[in-house]
Design a protein around this motif. Sequence first.
Motif, PDB file in Angstrom:
ATOM      1  N   HIS A  48       0.820  -1.171  -0.063  1.00 16.87           N
ATOM      2  CA  HIS A  48      -0.125  -0.038   0.203  1.00 16.87           C
ATOM      3  C   HIS A  48       0.931   1.126   0.038  1.00 16.87           C
ATOM      4  O   HIS A  48       0.613   2.429  -0.638  1.00 16.87           O
ATOM      5  CB  HIS A  48      -1.076  -0.078   1.365  1.00 16.87           C
ATOM      6  N   LEU A  49       1.780   1.100   0.593  1.00 19.04           N
ATOM      7  CA  LEU A  49       2.766   2.194   0.881  1.00 19.04           C
ATOM      8  C   LEU A  49       3.356   2.666  -0.484  1.00 19.04           C
ATOM      9  O   LEU A  49       3.698   3.834  -0.938  1.00 19.04           O
ATOM     10  CB  LEU A  49       3.857   2.236   1.884  1.00 19.04           C
ATOM     11  N   ILE A  50       3.954   1.626  -1.198  1.00 17.22           N
ATOM     12  CA  ILE A  50       4.760   1.828  -2.491  1.00 17.22           C
ATOM     13  C   ILE A  50       3.420   2.333  -3.356  1.00 17.22           C
ATOM     14  O   ILE A  50       3.810   3.185  -4.254  1.00 17.22           O
ATOM     15  CB  ILE A  50       5.060   0.307  -3.054  1.00 17.22           C
ATOM     16  N   PHE A  51       2.461   1.840  -3.398  1.00 16.61           N
ATOM     17  CA  PHE A  51       1.245   2.694  -4.341  1.00 16.61           C
ATOM     18  C   PHE A  51       1.075   3.872  -4.088  1.00 16.61           C
ATOM     19  O   PHE A  51       0.877   4.592  -5.125  1.00 16.61           O
ATOM     20  CB  PHE A  51      -0.191   1.646  -3.776  1.00 16.61           C
ATOM     21  N   PHE A  52       0.782   4.231  -2.754  1.00 16.47           N
ATOM     22  CA  PHE A  52       0.640   5.716  -2.485  1.00 16.47           C
ATOM     23  C   PHE A  52       1.805   6.742  -2.868  1.00 16.47           C
ATOM     24  O   PHE A  52       1.630   7.729  -3.610  1.00 16.47           O
ATOM     25  CB  PHE A  52       0.056   5.973  -1.057  1.00 16.47           C
ATOM     26  N   ILE A  53       3.089   6.156  -2.820  1.00 11.51           N
ATOM     27  CA  ILE A  53       4.098   6.936  -3.191  1.00 11.51           C
ATOM     28  C   ILE A  53       4.226   6.986  -4.517  1.00 11.51           C
ATOM     29  O   ILE A  53       4.651   8.021  -5.059  1.00 11.51           O
ATOM     30  CB  ILE A  53       5.500   6.251  -2.471  1.00 11.51           C
ATOM     31  N   GLY A  54       4.079   5.780  -5.076  1.00 12.17           N
ATOM     32  CA  GLY A  54       4.165   5.702  -6.617  1.00 12.17           C
ATOM     33  C   GLY A  54       2.862   6.706  -7.261  1.00 12.17           C
ATOM     34  O   GLY A  54       3.234   7.542  -8.532  1.00 12.17           O
ATOM     35  N   LEU A  55       2.004   6.750  -6.615  1.00 10.81           N
ATOM     36  CA  LEU A  55       0.866   7.735  -7.059  1.00 10.81           C
ATOM     37  C   LEU A  55       1.134   8.934  -6.945  1.00 10.81           C
ATOM     38  O   LEU A  55       0.954   9.757  -7.991  1.00 10.81           O
ATOM     39  CB  LEU A  55      -0.581   7.375  -6.404  1.00 10.81           C
ATOM     40  N   ALA A  56       1.717   9.559  -5.688  1.00 13.78           N
ATOM     41  CA  ALA A  56       2.330  10.598  -5.684  1.00 13.78           C
ATOM     42  C   ALA A  56       3.225  11.403  -6.695  1.00 13.78           C
ATOM     43  O   ALA A  56       3.182  12.512  -7.277  1.00 13.78           O
ATOM     44  CB  ALA A  56       2.774  11.091  -4.524  1.00 13.78           C
ATOM     45  N   VAL A  57       4.280  10.273  -7.024  1.00 11.36           N
ATOM     46  CA  VAL A  57       5.444  10.620  -8.111  1.00 11.36           C
ATOM     47  C   VAL A  57       4.655  10.781  -9.432  1.00 11.36           C
ATOM     48  O   VAL A  57       4.862  11.822 -10.417  1.00 11.36           O
ATOM     49  CB  VAL A  57       6.311   9.592  -8.074  1.00 11.36           C
ATOM     50  N   ALA A  58       3.615   9.972  -9.722  1.00 13.06           N
ATOM     51  CA  ALA A  58       2.783   9.963 -11.000  1.00 13.06           C
ATOM     52  C   ALA A  58       2.285  11.240 -11.028  1.00 13.06           C
ATOM     53  O   ALA A  58       2.195  11.746 -12.111  1.00 13.06           O
ATOM     54  CB  ALA A  58       2.028   8.811 -11.117  1.00 13.06           C
ATOM     55  N   PHE A  59       1.468  11.645 -10.139  1.00 13.46           N
ATOM     56  CA  PHE A  59       0.873  12.969 -10.092  1.00 13.46           C
ATOM     57  C   PHE A  59       1.891  14.096 -10.503  1.00 13.46           C
ATOM     58  O   PHE A  59       1.434  14.967 -11.268  1.00 13.46           O
ATOM     59  CB  PHE A  59       0.238  13.096  -8.663  1.00 13.46           C
ATOM     60  N   GLY A  60       2.796  14.072  -9.634  1.00 15.83           N
ATOM     61  CA  GLY A  60       3.832  15.223 -10.028  1.00 15.83           C
ATOM     62  C   GLY A  60       4.562  15.211 -11.382  1.00 15.83           C
ATOM     63  O   GLY A  60       4.439  16.264 -11.672  1.00 15.83           O
ATOM     64  N   LEU A  61       4.522  14.088 -11.893  1.00 16.24           N
ATOM     65  CA  LEU A  61       4.930  13.764 -13.332  1.00 16.24           C
ATOM     66  C   LEU A  61       4.166  14.472 -14.400  1.00 16.24           C
ATOM     67  O   LEU A  61       4.271  14.904 -15.240  1.00 16.24           O
ATOM     68  CB  LEU A  61       5.583  12.489 -13.782  1.00 16.24           C
ATOM     69  N   GLY A  62       2.629  14.101 -13.804  1.00 18.76           N
ATOM     70  CA  GLY A  62       1.698  14.462 -14.375  1.00 18.76           C
ATOM     71  C   GLY A  62       1.643  16.186 -14.587  1.00 18.76           C
ATOM     72  O   GLY A  62       1.304  16.705 -15.726  1.00 18.76           O
ATOM     73  N   LEU A  63       1.861  16.633 -13.549  1.00 19.68           N
ATOM     74  CA  LEU A  63       1.751  17.836 -13.483  1.00 19.68           C
ATOM     75  C   LEU A  63       2.947  18.938 -14.368  1.00 19.68           C
ATOM     76  O   LEU A  63       2.609  19.710 -14.926  1.00 19.68           O
ATOM     77  CB  LEU A  63       2.016  18.637 -12.121  1.00 19.68           C
ATOM     78  N   ALA A  64       4.146  17.956 -14.357  1.00 15.01           N
ATOM     79  CA  ALA A  64       5.140  18.419 -15.204  1.00 15.01           C
ATOM     80  C   ALA A  64       4.816  18.298 -16.772  1.00 15.01           C
ATOM     81  O   ALA A  64       5.415  19.297 -17.356  1.00 15.01           O
ATOM     82  CB  ALA A  64       6.331  17.484 -14.878  1.00 15.01           C
ATOM     83  N   ILE A  65       4.280  17.596 -16.985  1.00 12.95           N
ATOM     84  CA  ILE A  65       3.726  17.268 -18.551  1.00 12.95           C
ATOM     85  C   ILE A  65       2.492  18.365 -18.909  1.00 12.95           C
ATOM     86  O   ILE A  65       2.500  18.940 -19.914  1.00 12.95           O
ATOM     87  CB  ILE A  65       3.306  15.926 -18.818  1.00 12.95           C
ATOM     88  N   PHE A  66       1.511  18.318 -17.865  1.00 12.26           N
ATOM     89  CA  PHE A  66       0.096  18.812 -18.407  1.00 12.26           C
ATOM     90  C   PHE A  66      -0.087  20.002 -17.847  1.00 12.26           C
ATOM     91  O   PHE A  66      -1.045  21.084 -18.567  1.00 12.26           O
ATOM     92  CB  PHE A  66      -0.895  17.810 -18.033  1.00 12.26           C
ATOM     93  N   ALA A  67       0.466  20.449 -16.680  1.00  7.84           N
ATOM     94  CA  ALA A  67       0.029  21.760 -15.877  1.00  7.84           C
ATOM     95  C   ALA A  67       1.031  22.925 -16.414  1.00  7.84           C
ATOM     96  O   ALA A  67       2.170  22.834 -16.708  1.00  7.84           O
ATOM     97  CB  ALA A  67       0.471  21.734 -14.473  1.00  7.84           C
ATOM     98  N   GLU A  68       0.369  24.015 -16.955  1.00  5.46           N
ATOM     99  CA  GLU A  68       0.821  25.166 -17.330  1.00  5.46           C
ATOM    100  C   GLU A  68       1.199  26.098 -16.118  1.00  5.46           C
ATOM    101  O   GLU A  68       0.251  26.437 -15.397  1.00  5.46           O
ATOM    102  CB  GLU A  68      -0.055  25.729 -18.248  1.00  5.46           C
ATOM    103  N   PRO A  69       2.230  26.520 -16.561  1.00  8.77           N
ATOM    104  CA  PRO A  69       2.754  27.877 -15.328  1.00  8.77           C
ATOM    105  C   PRO A  69       1.562  28.800 -15.250  1.00  8.77           C
ATOM    106  O   PRO A  69       1.185  29.334 -16.196  1.00  8.77           O
ATOM    107  CB  PRO A  69       4.138  28.025 -15.765  1.00  8.77           C
ATOM    108  N   HIS A  70       1.430  29.532 -14.096  1.00 10.91           N
ATOM    109  CA  HIS A  70       0.583  30.616 -14.062  1.00 10.91           C
ATOM    110  C   HIS A  70       1.196  31.393 -12.976  1.00 10.91           C
ATOM    111  O   HIS A  70       2.186  31.007 -12.266  1.00 10.91           O
ATOM    112  CB  HIS A  70      -1.062  30.372 -13.773  1.00 10.91           C
TER     113      HIS A  70
END
Length: 352
Positions: A48-70
Amino acid sequence: MDALLGDSVASPTVWLVTLLVTVGILLIDVVVIGRKPHEPSMKEVTRHLIFFIGLAVAFGLGLAIFAEPHELSPSPAAEFFAGWLTEYSLSVDNLFIFIIIMASFGVPRQYQQKALLIGIVLALIFRGIFIVVGAAAINQYSWVFYLFGAFLIYTAIKLAKQGAEDEDEYEENKLVKFAENHLPATKEWHGTKMTVVEGGKRLITPMFLVILTLGTTDLLFALDSIPAIYGLTKDPYLVFTANIFALMGLRQLYFMIGGLLERLIYLSYGLAFLLGFIGVKLVLHALHENQLGFINGGHHVEWAPDIPIWVSLSVILGTLLVTTVASLVGSARIDAAKRDEMTGPRRDWDDD
């Protein structure tokens, strides 16, 4: 709501999806744990811990790809990772208190998951309230950064002194003491129930007091964590998601590294440095955008730098690394010294 949605990196739809996913995960946990209270195995908490940490890292990478600076978030991904790591490190420190609370109430191991889960839900609610209040305050009054910065510097000094005095005792707050002394209660555990009826009278159980203690403790923790993360990002969505990912894996972390926590002997100093750094960063930011008339005539202070997020992220990572390594090395030396004291000095005998 304008303070939350107006300039956020997330649209109202993204906000809604995030809230629904968070509630869904919590509901699954509530149903699973509610049906079968148990002490999780090491395999279960690791998975479960690996799942949540992996989810957080994936979320951050998603922000790097899709989120635009403002305007509120020039570097969304870096700000999220900085906020998540800071909140996670503060949560690890809070585990010390959770362990003491569980021990002081004698909570059976099979019921601790339920208590921690309810505590995490309460923490999310309290932090959600503080995030809304903080976003509204920042949106209306830029001088609030002075208050946040001063509070974090004060907290850093207090935490450093606590580390120097090596105080790990937990003192019950007044609300818990009032409940113990004035509410009709039973000392018997009734599973994970918080109240029971005995002799036609409704009584609170020890679980009720544990939940009350965890809830009020979470409220105090929020007072430190929310100003700290607003020193790293002003985007309420990033503040909220960083807190979610930090809290989601906290229950598993409790069961996984309970013994390891005792070896992080310099954690208080590391967190004190981080909070102090973020506090100074907030004060410098407040000076950089100053609007108070009695400071530099209400104009911004030119010499006050606005510390970039990559510097903050580097400081956070470096501090956590140095603190962890120093703690493990220091605790190993202390253990070795204790073993030497127990065995006594070695004697070399000369053979005639």
